[in-house]
Scaffold this active site. Structure first.
Site, PDB file in Angstrom:
ATOM      1  N   TYR A   1       0.817  -1.210   0.000  1.00 18.65           N
ATOM      2  CA  TYR A   1       0.000   0.000   0.000  1.00 18.65           C
ATOM      3  C   TYR A   1       0.854   1.264   0.000  1.00 18.65           C
ATOM      4  O   TYR A   1       0.329   2.362  -0.033  1.00 18.65           O
ATOM      5  CB  TYR A   1      -0.915   0.028   1.229  1.00 18.65           C
ATOM      6  CG  TYR A   1      -2.119  -0.878   1.159  1.00 18.65           C
ATOM      7  CD1 TYR A   1      -2.433  -1.585   0.016  1.00 18.65           C
ATOM      8  CD2 TYR A   1      -2.957  -1.014   2.259  1.00 18.65           C
ATOM      9  CE1 TYR A   1      -3.537  -2.411  -0.040  1.00 18.65           C
ATOM     10  CE2 TYR A   1      -4.069  -1.836   2.219  1.00 18.65           C
ATOM     11  CZ  TYR A   1      -4.353  -2.530   1.073  1.00 18.65           C
ATOM     12  OH  TYR A   1      -5.461  -3.349   1.030  1.00 18.65           O
TER      13      TYR A   1
ATOM     14  N   GLY B   1     -14.103  -2.888  -0.938  1.00 14.53           N
ATOM     15  CA  GLY B   1     -14.827  -2.221  -2.019  1.00 14.53           C
ATOM     16  C   GLY B   1     -16.312  -2.068  -1.779  1.00 14.53           C
ATOM     17  O   GLY B   1     -17.066  -1.823  -2.724  1.00 14.53           O
TER      18      GLY B   1
ATOM     19  N   THR C   1     -16.645   1.828  -2.298  1.00 14.90           N
ATOM     20  CA  THR C   1     -15.846   2.510  -3.316  1.00 14.90           C
ATOM     21  C   THR C   1     -16.279   2.078  -4.705  1.00 14.90           C
ATOM     22  O   THR C   1     -16.766   0.973  -4.922  1.00 14.90           O
ATOM     23  CB  THR C   1     -14.350   2.200  -3.135  1.00 14.90           C
ATOM     24  OG1 THR C   1     -14.148   0.791  -3.202  1.00 14.90           O
ATOM     25  CG2 THR C   1     -13.853   2.737  -1.803  1.00 14.90           C
TER      26      THR C   1
END
Length: 260
Positions: free
Chosen positions: A48, A191, A194
């Site tokens: 990340y 998700g 998003t």
């Protein structure tokens, strides 16, 4: 906020995903506020970027009961760029990178994230060996199908399955969720809020509760099954507080039916 057993530890069902942490000052404020609000399950990964270092800077010494789950499989290398680990040495190096960045001697949970449809057995066996060495406490899998979960379970205990899932992006995941629930395995969707398309049904429920569509999506996710642990990510304290508040929303049977 309700809880679920993540293997041998109990966590709140509304956690926090660190992928969207980029700005150091905002990230530290968000992470500290999350812990203040009772969030005790963080999801991160070395690939990340700076997320692990930001977690360490914001939260060490780590509070009792905090569970940090990370992922291996994908990685970054100065020469190769982004890559997927295919050897035991590469997976070990990724585990050691997470240990170093987080400043811990043992990782709470490590998810093996895979790409494609091939077997995960050999890679999961390598991670199980690292668990036996004491570098990892518990194991999970990510971006997998049901056959992969069965394959992993034949090798070592699996405490969580982390896949893409949302109210309007369900695919065949309902079967995986039920399989996990029957075995006490946490299902950790990413998700959920998003890249979401506009939904008249979501908007209608949101208006009834004076909530945002993202809050309703999170609330639906948590209502879907008691073994689901949501990990919405944000770089904003305000959005974090909205996400945590979504964990307290009660949706009626009629509202759930309209969303399903």
């Amino acid at each position: 906020m309700t809880t679920w057993r993540l293997g041998d530890v109990t966590v709140g069902r509304l956690g926090f995903g660190a992928m969207r942490l980029t700005d150091p000052d905002q990230a530290i404020a968000v992470l500290r506020r999350a812990v203040e609000l009772g969030v005790n399950h963080l999801d991160t990964a070395a690939f990340y970027g700076s997320a692990n270092e930001l977690i360490r800077a914001a939260l060490t010494p780590y509070p009792a009961g905090l569970v940090i789950a990370t992922k291996v499989g994908p990685g970054t290398d100065p020469e190769r760029g982004f890559y997927n680990a295919t050897t035991a040495a590469e997976l070990r190096a990724q585990v050691e990178t997470n240990l170093r960045q987080l400043g811990v001697d043992r990782l709470d949970v490590v998810n093996l994230r895979i790409t494609g449809d091939g077997s995960l057995a050999e890679r999961f066996e390598w991670l199980a060996a690292l668990r036996d060495e004491g570098l990892i406490r518990q194991l999970g899998v990510s971006n997998v199908r049901l056959e992969h979960v069965r394959e992993a379970l034949a090798i070592a205990p699996v405490v969580c399955v982390q896949n893409s899932y949302a109210v309007d992006r369900r695919g065949s995941e309902d079967e995986v969720i039920s399989f996990c629930a029957e075995r006490g395995i946490a299902y950790v969707p990413f998700g959920s809020i998003t890249d979401a398309s506009t939904s008249a049904a979501v908007d209608a429920v949101a208006a009834t509760h004076h909530a945002t569509p993202q809050q309703i999506r999170l609330a639906w996710t948590l209502h879907r099954s008691p073994n689901i642990l949501a990990i919405p990510g944000t770089g904003s304290v305000r959005h974090l507080e909205e996400n945590v508040a979504a964990g307290k929303l009660e949706l009626s049977a009629a509202e759930l039916a309209s969303l399903s």
